[in-house]
Write a protein that holds these residues in place. Sequence first.
Motif, PDB file in Angstrom:
ATOM      1  N   VAL A  70       0.866  -1.184   0.000  1.00 28.93           N
ATOM      2  CA  VAL A  70       0.000   0.000   0.000  1.00 28.93           C
ATOM      3  C   VAL A  70       0.897   1.227   0.000  1.00 28.93           C
ATOM      4  N   VAL A  71       0.720   2.106  -0.974  1.00 24.46           N
ATOM      5  CA  VAL A  71       1.542   3.312  -1.097  1.00 24.46           C
ATOM      6  C   VAL A  71       0.648   4.492  -1.454  1.00 24.46           C
ATOM      7  N   GLY A  72       1.216   5.689  -1.322  1.00 24.36           N
ATOM      8  CA  GLY A  72       0.444   6.876  -1.670  1.00 24.36           C
ATOM      9  C   GLY A  72       1.132   8.146  -1.229  1.00 24.36           C
ATOM     10  N   ALA A  73       0.390   9.235  -1.286  1.00 22.06           N
ATOM     11  CA  ALA A  73       0.954  10.567  -1.073  1.00 22.06           C
ATOM     12  C   ALA A  73       1.395  10.776   0.374  1.00 22.06           C
ATOM     13  N   ARG A  74       2.497  11.510   0.520  1.00 23.78           N
ATOM     14  CA  ARG A  74       2.937  11.918   1.858  1.00 23.78           C
ATOM     15  C   ARG A  74       2.025  13.019   2.407  1.00 23.78           C
ATOM     16  N   ASN A  75       1.582  13.901   1.528  1.00 19.87           N
ATOM     17  CA  ASN A  75       0.684  14.993   1.940  1.00 19.87           C
ATOM     18  C   ASN A  75      -0.766  14.608   1.665  1.00 19.87           C
ATOM     19  N   ALA A  76      -1.130  13.384   2.010  1.00 19.30           N
ATOM     20  CA  ALA A  76      -2.450  12.855   1.669  1.00 19.30           C
ATOM     21  C   ALA A  76      -3.568  13.596   2.401  1.00 19.30           C
ATOM     22  N   SER A  77      -4.742  13.561   1.794  1.00 20.07           N
ATOM     23  CA  SER A  77      -5.922  14.139   2.435  1.00 20.07           C
ATOM     24  C   SER A  77      -6.333  13.272   3.622  1.00 20.07           C
ATOM     25  N   LEU A  78      -7.047  13.861   4.552  1.00 19.77           N
ATOM     26  CA  LEU A  78      -7.508  13.112   5.731  1.00 19.77           C
ATOM     27  C   LEU A  78      -8.414  11.963   5.313  1.00 19.77           C
ATOM     28  N   ALA A  79      -9.254  12.195   4.315  1.00 17.46           N
ATOM     29  CA  ALA A  79     -10.151  11.135   3.851  1.00 17.46           C
ATOM     30  C   ALA A  79      -9.357   9.945   3.314  1.00 17.46           C
ATOM     31  N   ALA A  80      -8.287  10.218   2.556  1.00 17.60           N
ATOM     32  CA  ALA A  80      -7.473   9.139   1.999  1.00 17.60           C
ATOM     33  C   ALA A  80      -6.735   8.391   3.110  1.00 17.60           C
ATOM     34  N   ILE A  81      -6.251   9.117   4.109  1.00 17.38           N
ATOM     35  CA  ILE A  81      -5.553   8.481   5.233  1.00 17.38           C
ATOM     36  C   ILE A  81      -6.497   7.542   5.981  1.00 17.38           C
ATOM     37  N   LYS A  82      -7.718   7.999   6.266  1.00 17.08           N
ATOM     38  CA  LYS A  82      -8.679   7.162   6.971  1.00 17.08           C
ATOM     39  C   LYS A  82      -9.065   5.943   6.145  1.00 17.08           C
ATOM     40  N   PHE A  83      -9.224   6.128   4.829  1.00 16.24           N
ATOM     41  CA  PHE A  83      -9.611   5.009   3.965  1.00 16.24           C
ATOM     42  C   PHE A  83      -8.478   3.994   3.859  1.00 16.24           C
ATOM     43  N   ALA A  84      -7.231   4.481   3.745  1.00 16.96           N
ATOM     44  CA  ALA A  84      -6.078   3.573   3.674  1.00 16.96           C
ATOM     45  C   ALA A  84      -5.975   2.745   4.947  1.00 16.96           C
ATOM     46  N   GLN A  85      -6.185   3.393   6.093  1.00 20.74           N
ATOM     47  CA  GLN A  85      -6.096   2.682   7.367  1.00 20.74           C
ATOM     48  C   GLN A  85      -7.192   1.623   7.465  1.00 20.74           C
ATOM     49  N   ARG A  86      -8.380   1.972   7.017  1.00 18.74           N
ATOM     50  CA  ARG A  86      -9.489   1.014   7.081  1.00 18.74           C
ATOM     51  C   ARG A  86      -9.262  -0.170   6.147  1.00 18.74           C
ATOM     52  N   LEU A  87      -8.823   0.112   4.924  1.00 17.58           N
ATOM     53  CA  LEU A  87      -8.548  -0.967   3.974  1.00 17.58           C
ATOM     54  C   LEU A  87      -7.449  -1.895   4.498  1.00 17.58           C
TER      55      LEU A  87
END
Length: 377
Positions: free
Chosen positions: A122-139
């Motif tokens: 799982v990878v993605g932006a360092r400056n990610a949006s809060l929504a993306a951070i929460k979704f990544a954690q849930r997934l």
Amino acid sequence: MEPEAAGGLRLDDSQRRAWLRLIRTENVGPVTFRMLINRFGSAETALEMLPELARRGGARQVRIPHEEEIDAELDAGRRMGAQFIVIGEAHYPPLLARVDNPPPLVAAKGNLDLLRQPMLAVVGARNASLAAIKFAQRLALEIGRAGYVIASGLARGIDAAAHQGSLDTGTVAVLAGGLDRPYPPENDALFRAIGERGVVLTEMPFGWVPRARDFPRRNRIVAGLSYGLLVVEAANRSGSLISARLANEMGRLVFAIPGSPLDPRAAGTNRLLKEGAILVTEADDILSALAPVVGAAIPGPHALEAPPDLSAAPEPGDRERALVLEALGPVPVGVDEIIHHTELAPAQVFLILLELDLAGRLERHPGGSVSLLPAGS
């Protein structure tokens, strides 16, 4: 014998020290290491031959770590509770062993049994949006509960969220520096937690402070560990897209989460979807795609990229070296093209390239092509 061909390999302390000393030698990377073992049969013999090989390639000397340096690294590993795992040993990650020119040796700390389980990167932006951070954690949590270990690179943003979501089910953090040099500093507590409950892993020496060029190497390992790679949020120019390209080249599945076309942090993931990545809106999108491939054969390196048996190859002479040098230049060319142009035996060409590599005069490029660097550069 090639190191990755040694099923169930177990080195004694002396052999492990020699492997560590060889891979820490100046100008010795995974490709060169593999060729040296292929040629000489052991790291001990390869170390003895290194000065002469480098001299033939045009270098006055090559720096080989002193025994005391290897002792210091082994001691640092013991103090940290880490192990040095060589390719072919039981805890070496099986999918990583199948990539083109895998690290001959990695340092790892934690629950090493996790390295044998199926993984999703799982990878993605360092400056990610809060929504993306929460979704990544849930997934990460849901996929971890389904039996997968989550691999990522300990960066801020999406990487950290993926690790946090999978701490209880299994997570692997791959570092760009040494095990004692986690980056970034704000993830130090997370790094310690993963070392206790998951696995932290690197191919770099203890004490190594990560540089910009080390992060693509880390990304390659993250992709290589896993059956698939999920990009949660990424701009058009980002390391996450490099990871996705590497995963695709390795034959791994690439997943992406769609985002708003108005958010530049989603431009890269939306582009991946246009190019054929698997669209993800829930964990089952990933689980259903991974199920048929887990346990299936993962393609290995292309045959052209594997060196021929060098164990009995005739020593090249000045004429053969001159022909290869003449064929090389600053523009990358394929090794098979050099063989065809020079009409030399493949083993001789590979030996000459090995000599140039050890002398610091050869640059290797993705896809197996090579170019010549000026002497002393």
